[in-house]
Design an enzyme around this catalytic site. Structure first.
Site, PDB file in Angstrom:
ATOM      1  N   ASP A  56     -17.811  55.771-100.257  1.00  0.00           N
ATOM      2  CA  ASP A  56     -17.089  57.039-100.507  1.00  0.00           C
ATOM      3  C   ASP A  56     -16.486  57.743 -99.273  1.00  0.00           C
ATOM      4  OD1 ASP A  56     -18.774  56.416-102.577  1.00  0.00           O
ATOM      5  OD2 ASP A  56     -19.685  58.376-102.730  1.00  0.00           O
ATOM      6  N   GLU A 239     -21.096  61.394-110.597  1.00  0.00           N
ATOM      7  CA  GLU A 239     -21.176  61.471-109.140  1.00  0.00           C
ATOM      8  C   GLU A 239     -19.951  62.198-108.576  1.00  0.00           C
ATOM      9  OE1 GLU A 239     -23.485  57.408-108.011  1.00  0.00           O
ATOM     10  OE2 GLU A 239     -21.364  57.117-108.277  1.00  0.00           O
TER      11      GLU A 239
HETATM   12  C1  FRU Z   1     -20.861  57.127-105.120  1.00  0.00           C
HETATM   13  C2  FRU Z   1     -22.254  57.243-104.539  1.00  0.00           C
HETATM   14  C3  FRU Z   1     -22.649  58.695-104.370  1.00  0.00           C
HETATM   15  C4  FRU Z   1     -23.689  58.625-103.284  1.00  0.00           C
HETATM   16  C5  FRU Z   1     -23.163  57.525-102.423  1.00  0.00           C
HETATM   17  C6  FRU Z   1     -24.224  56.683-101.780  1.00  0.00           C
HETATM   18  O1  FRU Z   1     -20.229  55.935-104.822  1.00  0.00           O
HETATM   19  O2  FRU Z   1     -23.180  56.567-105.362  1.00  0.00           O
HETATM   20  O3  FRU Z   1     -23.102  59.311-105.547  1.00  0.00           O
HETATM   21  O4  FRU Z   1     -23.825  59.837-102.608  1.00  0.00           O
HETATM   22  O5  FRU Z   1     -22.355  56.717-103.232  1.00  0.00           O
HETATM   23  O6  FRU Z   1     -23.687  55.801-100.853  1.00  0.00           O
END
Ligand code: FRU
Length: 532
Positions: A56, A239
């Site tokens: 992300d 998320e």
């Molecule tokens: C989304 C996610 C988020 C989390 C991160 C962990 O892709 O699962 O929810 O904070 O990636 O790397």
């Protein structure tokens, strides 16, 4: 004795030779793969980490002419692992420079996704009015606790601050600032300053809903309300939320947009980002009733229907003349992100897109504007007058343009209820097809023949599709190719599809195939892009 030992010695030497050959083989294989990564897969205009894993985008903000991008990063391997925040900056959103790691895991856990704000009024007192602090709000994920299995409160929100415009960070000594009330998925805080009520608002993914919190100083937070039960898609984990206002059709009227990433549950499988349109009064987000009705009929609204745009959020402290927002996502999908065939680095971000809110007879719709101003990076241009042809038309002949990095715009006019397929092809017979099936009112991308696909069963099992919502007999298309990615903006960005692919050589030709009687193309503009 020596003689007796000789056969053993010879055998030993043979084994030694074979293993070192094997090592050399795997070394040269790795080197070849590295070359392939750099030559055919590393994009020119999309951010990729120099080495190892990325997911992300995090903490994006714009300050004093510089765009800052932090990102979920495992600096020690090319697969997901203990999360850090990597850091990169850009002045033009086309070229990025990677910096030192911004945030390392600590005793509270690894550093999951979150946001950053410029605290102009120094509400946190972590800087001064003259030199406002940049405050990052992120999730600490305590993996030891998570692994134990019986804990549910292993994700908490913490902050770090920077007084040198985002280049170095200090963790706040009284972290966490928002404790987990007993919700397994409690993460990805996105914070903004709410002018109306003069306070900070955080939206946070909390199980199957978004929770809102308020704060006067970014350091202590109180719960406001929740949104999401029974509305939208719930086929996966919620998320990376983001809440922001946008003008409606560029007028003074405005609506609030709530982005929610979901994994799995995307329209073409795996990860994707849905959006909701409504109102936010400083306490509660309420979905617009018309939008809700439309949603009940059409299901969810997606910011991008391709398989590779996830966890995208907007930049803080950025606005254009039209009060728009600037958005960027992670160009991969949890279905196969850990397995895509690059080795030195894994994953790229999407190109940044300005978002606009349009309201027409069909209701609200979020448009993504493709990045413009490519002039500086245009190596070669081809323009073609309106013309009409039949069945199959070569738009770009071999040798005319290097299609590995290019921007192409055109209008298809006088559409019939038929299929229009664009085909990119290279000398190895690898093909990437996409286009419009006007009969089915659908756009599509088919990457099943576009090079390496065997690393995942779901990567190209079926073409990705997107409903065409606009009813019109012409279609404006713009697409951008950058080594391993295709981003297509249909109908001025009303429908977007982003997908990655892994060919062994660049595409050399572009054709348009159709079962319509004639095809008319207007304003075809092809730019070969390169670093200048
Ligand atoms: C989304 C996610 C988020 C989390 C991160 C962990 O892709 O699962 O929810 O904070 O990636 O790397």
């Amino acid at each position: 004795m020596i003689l007796f030992r000789t056969p053993f010695l010879v055998a030993f030497l043979i084994v030694l030779h074979l293993t070192s050959c094997k090592k050399l083989d795997s070394y040269s294989e790795r080197m070849n793969q590295f070359k392939m990564d750099e030559l055919h897969h590393r994009p020119l205009f999309h951010f990729t980490p120099e080495k190892n894993w990325m997911n992300d985008p995090n903490g994006m903000f714009f300050y004093k002419g510089v765009y800052h991008l932090y990102f979920q990063h495992n600096p020690d391997a090319n697969v997901w692992g203990p999360m850090h925040w990597g850091h990169a900056t850009s002045k033009d959103l086309k070229h990025w420079e990677e910096h030192e790691i911004a945030l390392f895991p600590d005793e509270l856990g690894t550093i999951f996704s979150g946001s950053a704000v410029v605290d102009h009024k120094n509400t946190s007192k972590l800087g001064t009015l003259e030199n406002p602090p940049i405050v990052a709000i992120y999730t600490n994920h305590n993996s030891q606790k998570a692994k134990k299995g019986n804990a549910i409160d292993f994700q908490n929100q913490s902050i770090a601050y920077s007084t040198d415009e985002g280049y170095s960070w200090t963790k706040y000594e009284r972290n966490p600032v928002l404790k987990n009330p007993g919700i397994i998925d409690f993460r990805d805080p996105k914070v903004f300053w709410h002018e109306g009520s003069q306070k900070w608002i955080m939206s946070l993914a909390a199980g199957q809903e978004i929770q809102y919190f308020e704060s006067q100083n970014l350091l202590s937070w109180s719960y406001l309300s929740s949104f999401g039960q029974g509305i939208g898609n719930h086929d996966g984990v919620w998320e990376c939320p983001d809440l922001f206002p946008l003008p409606v059709n560029g007028t003074q009227a405005r609506k609030w947009v709530q982005l929610v990433s979901i994994n799995p549950g995307g329209p073409n499988g795996g990860s994707a980002t849905q959006y909701f349109i409504g109102d936010f009064d400083g306490t509660q987000f309420i979905v617009d009733s018309e939008f809700q009705k439309a949603m009940e009929k059409k299901h969810s609204y997606w910011i991008d229907f391709g398989k590779d745009n996830y966890a995208g959020v907007t930049f803080s402290n950025w606005s254009n003349k039209a009060n728009g927002v600037l958005y960027l996502g992670w160009m991969s999908n949890w279905e196969y992100a850990n397995k895509v065939p690059t080795t030195k680095w894994r994953s790229a971000m999407t190109l940044p897109r300005e978002l606009e809110l349009i309201q027409n007879q069909d209701g609200f719709r979020l448009h993504s504007k493709a990045p413009s101003d490519w002039d500086k990076y245009t190596v070669k241009t081809l323009e073609k007058e309106t013309f009409s042809q039949q069945k199959e038309t070569r738009l770009i002949e071999k040798g005319a343009i290097d299609l590995s990095t290019a921007q192409i715009k055109l209008n298809l006019v006088d559409l019939e209820e038929k299929k229009y397929t664009f085909i990119l092809e290279n000398s190895r017979g690898e093909k990437l097809s996409f286009g419009l099936n006007e009969k089915a009112h659908q756009f599509f991308i088919d990457r099943s023949q576009a090079g390496e696909t065997s690393f995942s069963e779901t990567f190209s099992r079926k073409p990705s599709i997107a409903p065409r919502t606009k009813k019109a007999t012409s279609l404006q298309i713009q697409f951008i190719l950058d080594k391993m990615s295709l981003e297509v903006f249909f109908d001025q960005g009303e429908t977007v599809m982003t997908e990655i692919f892994f060919t062994h050589a660049p595409f050399e030709t572009l054709s348009l195939k159709t079962d319509a009687n004639t095809v008319k193309i207007e304003n075809l503009l092809i730019r070969e892009l390169g670093k200048k």
